[in-house]
Scaffold this motif. Structure first.
Motif, PDB file in Angstrom:
ATOM      1  N   ARG A 221       0.838  -1.202   0.000  1.00 41.49           N
ATOM      2  CA  ARG A 221       0.000   0.000   0.000  1.00 41.49           C
ATOM      3  C   ARG A 221       0.870   1.249   0.000  1.00 41.49           C
ATOM      4  NH1 ARG A 221      -5.305  -0.580   3.922  1.00 41.49           N
ATOM      5  NH2 ARG A 221      -6.218  -2.420   2.935  1.00 41.49           N
TER       6      ARG A 221
ATOM      7  N   TYR B 251       0.596   5.188   1.157  1.00 44.74           N
ATOM      8  CA  TYR B 251      -0.188   6.126   1.971  1.00 44.74           C
ATOM      9  C   TYR B 251       0.241   7.548   1.603  1.00 44.74           C
ATOM     10  CZ  TYR B 251      -1.270   1.860   4.494  1.00 44.74           C
ATOM     11  OH  TYR B 251      -1.677   0.587   4.814  1.00 44.74           O
TER      12      TYR B 251
ATOM     13  N   ALA C 241      -5.020   6.029   0.823  1.00 44.84           N
ATOM     14  CA  ALA C 241      -4.339   4.742   0.706  1.00 44.84           C
ATOM     15  C   ALA C 241      -4.602   4.166  -0.679  1.00 44.84           C
ATOM     16  CB  ALA C 241      -4.830   3.779   1.782  1.00 44.84           C
TER      17      ALA C 241
ATOM     18  N   ASP D  49      -3.543   1.063  -3.664  1.00 43.70           N
ATOM     19  CA  ASP D  49      -2.927  -0.224  -3.945  1.00 43.70           C
ATOM     20  C   ASP D  49      -1.656   0.023  -4.745  1.00 43.70           C
ATOM     21  OD1 ASP D  49      -2.503  -2.615  -5.934  1.00 43.70           O
ATOM     22  OD2 ASP D  49      -3.711  -3.435  -4.291  1.00 43.70           O
TER      23      ASP D  49
END
Length: 631
Positions: free
Chosen positions: A286, A288, A315, A317
């Protein structure tokens, strides 16, 4: 918003961290004359080119001919390339305020104020003879990856590849010039023999760490302030690595780290003032992303609907760029708040931008950020706060607001309905929280604020203040701006209070992490200059630490190394000069600000050049080592 984050051209071109309530720009409420902004006689295909001098006189001169503290002077703009000015107008911090100008008008004024034609900077040279692909397992190799090196944002490099005894022997290994640049503000990363770095023109480079030659480059849509992070496209797998970064237009990129191929690109906020200033944090598949803005720039203008931006963390992918969650720092959406005398709709509540890289506690599944000031009043309860979120869902766990009632926008006057009736001090958190574990297992967050205050907070008791220390007098341009560092014992705090040439104050502090007790303070050295741009000992840039040594840059262009034991200065280099570069681009150093030094594999990298807030412009990346360059 953070004072040092805002703009290249501060006031002008309008029909809007920052900072400085003490440096309100006069003339900001003046709209552009219709004859300039309409462009009716200039934008047709067969019409003559706009007169750059006329555009400047009508739209820019009032601010730049008699500039206040944070507005670049007419002479200062000559230090920039036409490309750098145009980039600011097209996609940088001035894009909002220049939106009424035609493409031709922007190009004309960019050439006029810089005194240089577009294209004069030329194309970069210095390509490597062959590309060096990323090795299969970069985790085992020396690196400074991302903003703070680790998930805790400590900026502590335990394995730097050099010792404290080596530091006085550091010499310049190579210099790389950013073509067309005037602000070297994107912190680099060192990963597996590669240097990853963005520029203010939006060009992203991957260099060979040993020689500085160019492996590949990629053109983003906007300038790149955010430090890059490199990791596997899919967690737990070796092979294809991506480099992740954000730009000042609010987009995040994933680029193949070996080839430079775009994997995906994702806008993280629909607001036209949104940008990515802080570095996205990569963890476990992930990314952020902190989201900030420059809405404070046009906010005071009567024609502007102030204000609707809210800071957030997004967030994504890491493999696809798909959004997993988005959490606003102000949970409630802006509401209508009447109209001003011009009939413009006004809004509340807005602000609380996130200027710095998130901090992660993977074991407990928590994420921490600092927030900026409000743009509207009453100030949001979450502005000027340290905030915790759930790592998986983004749910807000707690926040601690240390400065209430801090509502601030640029260029306010008492009779301006767009502005807060009581203008706040603009005491953002521009720092990333530093998370440390004390003996016995107790956790603590150490973070500095533009107020000059340093806090030790308990993340397990809703951010309760454990200790606080006054390191500087603080101001919208002062206090602690971009970041501190911490080893296992001490936190190292640079102070950005703007100092007169003869002053002895500010400088660098070492504090005990557990108690906030002062270990030592080394005042900013007296300056050799007697005035003018860059003549200040303010230490605004984030610091970095290795065993025995902490490195701190200064607005006067010096990079210094201090003993972690007693604060003695071990090494001092003035980067504000011209350089012969490996890519044959004319380059010079200037103020060190916004980005900090990075150290890995025996290499110390620093950017030099920051033209905002009366700083010295520059366009160079410098590599220091005890070894000479390999050619």
């Amino acid at each position: 918003m953070n004072a040092l984050a805002v703009v290249t051209l501060m006031c002008s071109l309008v029909s809007r961290v920052g900072p400085p309530a003490s440096a309100v720009v006069s003339g900001f409420s003046r709209a552009l004359e219709p004859s300039v902004v309409s462009g009716s006689s200039w934008t047709g295909h067969a019409q003559p080119s706009p007169d750059g001098a006329a555009v400047y006189k009508a739209a820019c001169a009032r601010c730049h001919d008699q500039p206040e503290a944070r507005t670049p002077s007419r002479d200062a703009l000559k230090n920039r390339t036409a490309e750098a000015v145009l980039q600011s107008l097209d996609s940088g911090a001035m894009a909002l305020t220049a939106q009424t100008l035609s493409v031709a008008e922007k190009r004309a004024v960019a050439e006029y104020v810089s005194g240089k034609p577009l294209g004069a900077s030329g194309e970069p040279s210095g390509l490597c003879a062959a590309r060096s692909p990323m090795p299969p397992d970069i985790g085992r190799l020396p690196q400074w990856n991302g903003w703070g090196l680790d998930l805790a944002n400590s900026r502590y490099q335990p394995k730097p590849g050099l010792t404290a005894g080596d530091v006085p022997k550091l010499t310049l290994k190579w210099a790389f010039g950013f073509p067309g640049g005037s602000q070297a503000y994107g912190q680099p990363a060192i990963v597996a023999g590669h240097v990853f770095v963005g520029s203010d023109t939006g060009r992203f480079y991957v260099l060979d760490a040993a020689s500085g030659c160019i492996q590949w480059s990629f053109q983003a849509d906007g300038g790149i302030r955010a430090a890059p992070s490199v990791g596997p496209l899919k967690p737990g797998t070796a092979g294809r690595y991506a480099v992740y970064f954000g730009d000042v237009k609010g987009s995040v990129y994933a680029i193949d780290a070996s080839s430079g191929e775009l994997i995906w690109k994702k806008p993280v906020d629909e607001h036209k003032a949104a940008r990515v200033t802080g570095a996205p944090k990569l963890h476990d598949g992930r990314l952020y992303v902190p989201v900030s803005s420059v809405e404070e720039v046009p906010a005071a203008q009567p024609a502007y609907e102030c204000c609707t931006f809210r800071g957030s963390v997004v967030a994504l992918d890491a493999a696809t760029g798909a959004q997993l969650w988005k959490t606003y720092t102000i949970p409630e959406a802006p509401q209508q708040a009447g109209k001003n005398a011009a009939g413009t709709q006004l809004w509340k509540t807005a602000g609380a931008a996130v200027w710095s890289s998130p901090t992660i506690d993977a074991q407990r599944g928590e994420l921490f950020v600092g927030t900026g000031n409000s743009y509207t009043e009453p100030a949001a309860a979450t502005s000027d706060s340290v905030m915790a979120m759930d790592l998986k869902t983004g749910r807000i766990l707690w926040w601690n607001q240390v400065t209430p009632a801090d509502a601030f926008v640029i260029g306010c006057r008492p009779d301006n309905a767009n502005c807060p009736k009581t203008v706040g001090p603009d005491y953002d958190f521009g720092n990333s929280p530093i998370l440390r574990t004390l003996p016995g297992g107790r956790r603590i967050i150490v973070i500095g604020q533009k107020s000059g205050q340093v806090y030790g907070l308990d993340p397990d008791d809703k951010g309760k203040v454990v200790w606080q220390f006054k390191a500087g007098k603080g101001s919208a341009l002062g206090g602690i701006e971009w970041g501190s560092a911490a080893d296992d014992q001490n936190a190292y705090i640079p102070v950005s209070d703007v100092l007169a040439p003869a002053a002895e104050a500010g400088g660098l502090f070492a504090l005990k992490i557990a108690t906030g007790e002062k270990v030592w303070n080394t005042a900013a050295p007296k300056l050799e200059c007697t005035g003018g741009r860059g003549c200040t000992g303010a230490q605004s840039a984030p610091v970095s630490v290795i065993p025995g040594v902490v490195f701190s840059g200064s607005v006067d262009g010096h990079l210094r190394a201090y003993s972690t034991t007693d604060g003695a200065i071990l090494w001092d280099v003035n980067t504000a000069k011209e350089y012969e570069t490996v890519n044959k681009v004319p380059a010079k150093g200037g103020s060190i600000d916004a980005a900090g030094p990075v150290i890995a594999d025996g290499l110390l990298l620093t950017n030099s050049g920051y033209a905002l807030w009366r700083g010295l412009p520059g366009n160079v990346l410098l590599a220091f080592s005890v070894k000479r360059a390999e050619h």
